[in-house]
Design a protein around this motif. Structure first.
Motif, PDB file in Angstrom:
ATOM      1  N   TYR A  12      83.049  38.558 -69.171  1.00 41.43           N
ATOM      2  CA  TYR A  12      82.115  39.280 -70.027  1.00 41.43           C
ATOM      3  C   TYR A  12      82.806  39.902 -71.238  1.00 41.43           C
ATOM      4  O   TYR A  12      82.263  39.885 -72.343  1.00 41.43           O
ATOM      5  CB  TYR A  12      81.392  40.370 -69.245  1.00 41.43           C
ATOM      6  N   TYR A 147      78.810  36.331 -79.500  1.00 40.60           N
ATOM      7  CA  TYR A 147      77.635  35.537 -79.153  1.00 40.60           C
ATOM      8  C   TYR A 147      76.813  35.137 -80.374  1.00 40.60           C
ATOM      9  O   TYR A 147      75.689  34.658 -80.233  1.00 40.60           O
ATOM     10  CB  TYR A 147      76.751  36.294 -78.164  1.00 40.60           C
ATOM     11  N   ALA A 150      72.881  35.399 -80.855  1.00 43.92           N
ATOM     12  CA  ALA A 150      72.351  35.908 -79.585  1.00 43.92           C
ATOM     13  C   ALA A 150      72.862  37.332 -79.382  1.00 43.92           C
ATOM     14  O   ALA A 150      74.064  37.566 -79.309  1.00 43.92           O
ATOM     15  CB  ALA A 150      72.785  35.005 -78.432  1.00 43.92           C
ATOM     16  N   VAL A 152      73.593  40.004 -77.158  1.00 42.09           N
ATOM     17  CA  VAL A 152      73.786  40.142 -75.708  1.00 42.09           C
ATOM     18  C   VAL A 152      74.282  41.540 -75.378  1.00 42.09           C
ATOM     19  O   VAL A 152      75.241  42.026 -75.968  1.00 42.09           O
ATOM     20  CB  VAL A 152      74.786  39.083 -75.185  1.00 42.09           C
ATOM     21  N   VAL A 165      69.909  38.990 -72.970  1.00 41.39           N
ATOM     22  CA  VAL A 165      69.623  38.892 -74.394  1.00 41.39           C
ATOM     23  C   VAL A 165      68.698  40.047 -74.756  1.00 41.39           C
ATOM     24  O   VAL A 165      67.606  40.175 -74.207  1.00 41.39           O
ATOM     25  CB  VAL A 165      68.970  37.547 -74.736  1.00 41.39           C
ATOM     26  N   VAL A 172      71.631  36.039 -69.344  1.00 38.39           N
ATOM     27  CA  VAL A 172      72.434  34.932 -69.862  1.00 38.39           C
ATOM     28  C   VAL A 172      72.673  33.914 -68.755  1.00 38.39           C
ATOM     29  O   VAL A 172      72.622  32.696 -68.983  1.00 38.39           O
ATOM     30  CB  VAL A 172      73.771  35.460 -70.425  1.00 38.39           C
ATOM     31  N   ALA A 201      74.895  29.364 -79.022  1.00 35.65           N
ATOM     32  CA  ALA A 201      75.906  30.424 -79.080  1.00 35.65           C
ATOM     33  C   ALA A 201      76.230  30.931 -77.683  1.00 35.65           C
ATOM     34  O   ALA A 201      77.394  31.212 -77.371  1.00 35.65           O
ATOM     35  CB  ALA A 201      75.412  31.569 -79.958  1.00 35.65           C
ATOM     36  N   LEU A 202      75.226  31.060 -76.826  1.00 29.66           N
ATOM     37  CA  LEU A 202      75.464  31.485 -75.451  1.00 29.66           C
ATOM     38  C   LEU A 202      76.338  30.477 -74.712  1.00 29.66           C
ATOM     39  O   LEU A 202      77.243  30.845 -73.961  1.00 29.66           O
ATOM     40  CB  LEU A 202      74.133  31.655 -74.711  1.00 29.66           C
ATOM     41  N   ALA A 205      79.968  30.695 -76.030  1.00 26.87           N
ATOM     42  CA  ALA A 205      80.640  31.902 -75.537  1.00 26.87           C
ATOM     43  C   ALA A 205      81.015  31.761 -74.079  1.00 26.87           C
ATOM     44  O   ALA A 205      82.059  32.261 -73.639  1.00 26.87           O
ATOM     45  CB  ALA A 205      79.722  33.114 -75.738  1.00 26.87           C
ATOM     46  N   GLN A 206      80.173  31.090 -73.309  1.00 27.73           N
ATOM     47  CA  GLN A 206      80.435  30.931 -71.885  1.00 27.73           C
ATOM     48  C   GLN A 206      81.637  30.038 -71.633  1.00 27.73           C
ATOM     49  O   GLN A 206      82.398  30.245 -70.684  1.00 27.73           O
ATOM     50  CB  GLN A 206      79.204  30.321 -71.194  1.00 27.73           C
TER      51      GLN A 206
END
Length: 211
Positions: A12, A147, A150, A152, A165, A172, A201-202, A205-206
């Motif tokens: 995170y 993100y 997004a 977050v 979100v 997410v 974008a999510l 980022a993940q």
């Protein structure tokens, strides 16, 4: 209340797992830099206050404070502010950010060190602006960087502390699971009232490497 495993918290806030683990369980007689609670096996052990502390330490790390100089900075902050969870306190932003980065430029000459310390302090303070503080002065909500479009957030009172979100109420985790199950970006974006750019974008980022 423990909400996150070390792996989840590291993901995170964008830390390598090994780095966060060393701050949670440093070994020997050193004090932990990040708060954790007793756990069994792979159960969650980090409460929200610990996640906020990790978030701040990552801000210092990303600003350029060398890892081996973060501990002296934390100890200085704790001693000066006199708070158990000083890293998660609003006082860090107002009174303690300079202490946190003071040791980063100790090998430079005096003028360069002062200039660099001011720059690092401003960079850390910019990141601390992503924290919303409660009436008691401690972190209540985090806005996670990285993100893109997004927005977050992590709030222990929303979705059991999972990243969501903002304004959509969508975890997410749920969005990503839909994609991994084979659904299209268009369908996911439509169902969660997001743009496809936000969903992308999510996903980025993940899967990005922890910095």
């Amino acid at each position: 209340m423990p909400l996150y495993t070390i792996a989840e918290a590291a993901q995170y806030v964008g830390l390598p797992y090994s780095t966060l683990q060393s701050w949670v369980r440093p070994g020997g007689e050193r004090e932990p830099l990040v708060t954790s609670l007793e756990r069994k096996g792979y159960e969650a052990s980090i409460p929200f206050i610990g996640l906020a502390e990790a978030f701040v330490l990552q801000a210092a790390r990303a600003a350029g404070v060398p890892r081996h100089r973060i501990r002296p900075g934390v100890e200085a902050v704790r001693g000066e502010l006199g708070l158990e969870h000083a890293l998660a306190s609003r006082l860090l932003f107002t009174d303690g950010a300079e202490l946190l980065v003071r040791y980063a430029a100790e090998d430079d000459d005096l003028e360069v060190a002062r200039t660099r310390q001011r720059q690092l302090t401003q960079t850390v303070k910019h990141q601390l602006q992503l924290i919303t503080y409660a009436g008691d002065g401690f972190a209540a909500r985090l806005k996670l960087p990285g993100y893109g479009p997004a927005d977050v957030i992590v709030d222990p009172h929303v979705a059991f502390g999972y990243p969501v979100v903002k304004g959509k109420g969508a975890r997410v985790k749920d969005i990503l699971e839909r994609f991994w199950a084979g659904e299209s970006l268009h369908a996911i974006a439509y169902d969660f009232d997001l743009t496809e750019e936000a969903v992308e974008a999510l996903l980025r980022a993940q899967t990005r490497p922890a910095g």
